[in-house]
Scaffold this active site. Structure first.
Site, PDB file in Angstrom:
ATOM      1  CD  GLU A 196      43.742  35.877  42.452  1.00 54.34           C
ATOM      2  OE1 GLU A 196      42.658  36.408  43.079  1.00 54.34           O
ATOM      3  OE2 GLU A 196      44.162  36.552  41.571  1.00 54.34           O
ATOM      4  CD1 TRP A 250      45.792  41.937  42.598  1.00 54.37           C
ATOM      5  CD2 TRP A 250      45.648  39.997  44.156  1.00 54.37           C
ATOM      6  NE1 TRP A 250      46.677  41.143  42.132  1.00 54.37           N
ATOM      7  CE2 TRP A 250      46.599  40.158  42.981  1.00 54.37           C
ATOM      8  CE3 TRP A 250      45.302  39.151  44.885  1.00 54.37           C
ATOM      9  CZ2 TRP A 250      47.451  38.825  43.066  1.00 54.37           C
ATOM     10  CZ3 TRP A 250      46.042  38.066  45.033  1.00 54.37           C
ATOM     11  CH2 TRP A 250      47.149  37.752  44.086  1.00 54.37           C
ATOM     12  CE1 TYR A 267      49.450  40.342  39.667  1.00 53.75           C
ATOM     13  CE2 TYR A 267      47.683  41.662  39.446  1.00 53.75           C
ATOM     14  CZ  TYR A 267      48.391  40.798  39.409  1.00 53.75           C
ATOM     15  OH  TYR A 267      47.548  39.312  39.340  1.00 53.75           O
TER      16      TYR A 267
END
Length: 192
Positions: free
Chosen positions: A38, A46, A16
């Site tokens: 988010e 995350w 990512y």
């Protein structure tokens, strides 16, 4: 281990960081999708949401706001049993409200992208980090954007989460200056 990738060794996160994080996104729908994701990580890592991204895409019509705004309370009931997403009703409802806010912003500003990019004068703001210890987690711009989003019905997007979004979407360049994936030196196909 890449110090810029927050010191993690998880291959999902490393990929990512290398392929997506901090590279400018201008497409309104992609920005909406990232913001919705988010909002789901508030209070969670995350990485947890990254690993659930595919399930979220299935649950929310690949984050198509035109379909999401039509979701009902019964649809949310079904999602409470949907596999591999966070089963927090308020967070799931927040995505529906965000889709409604998306269209209001599109109407008021011409595009969701234009609205967001106006906060950085329509070009990425380089935070100029040399080492990871310089990183901050919130600033005045993120605080102002969070308040504005709240006026449009967005939730689970406090200043810290909005700051994280600004970094992830490339409105802020928060890569370390020496990072080989810093957008200033890397174009996704090779180095400048």
């Amino acid at each position: 281990m890449n110090e810029c990738a927050f010191g993690t060794t998880d291959p999902v996160y490393i990929n990512y960081h290398n392929e997506s994080w901090g590279h400018p996104i201008y497409d309104s729908l992609k920005l909406f999708k990232l913001m919705a994701l988010e909002s789901q990580h508030a209070g969670l890592s995350w990485l947890t949401i990254l690993k659930k991204q595919e399930a979220y895409e299935q649950a929310f019509y690949n984050f198509n706001p035109a379909k999401i705004v039509k979701m009902t309370s019964e649809d949310i009931d079904k999602l409470m049993a949907f596999p591999n997403i966070v089963h927090n009703r308020k967070k799931l409802e927040a995505i529906v409200n965000q889709a409604k806010g998306y269209f209001k912003i599109e109407q008021d500003f011409g595009s969701f992208s234009k609205f967001l990019w106006s906060y950085v004068d329509h070009k990425p703001l380089d935070l100029g980090y040399i080492q990871s210890s310089e990183r901050i987690t919130v600033d005045q711009r993120a605080t102002e954007l969070s308040k504005k989003l709240k006026q449009y019905g967005f939730s689970f997007l406090g200043p810290v989460t909005v700051f994280s979004f600004l970094e992830a979407a490339g409105l802020y360049n928060a890569h370390l200056q020496s990072c080989p994936y810093n957008p200033n030196i890397y174009n996704g196909e090779g180095f400048h």
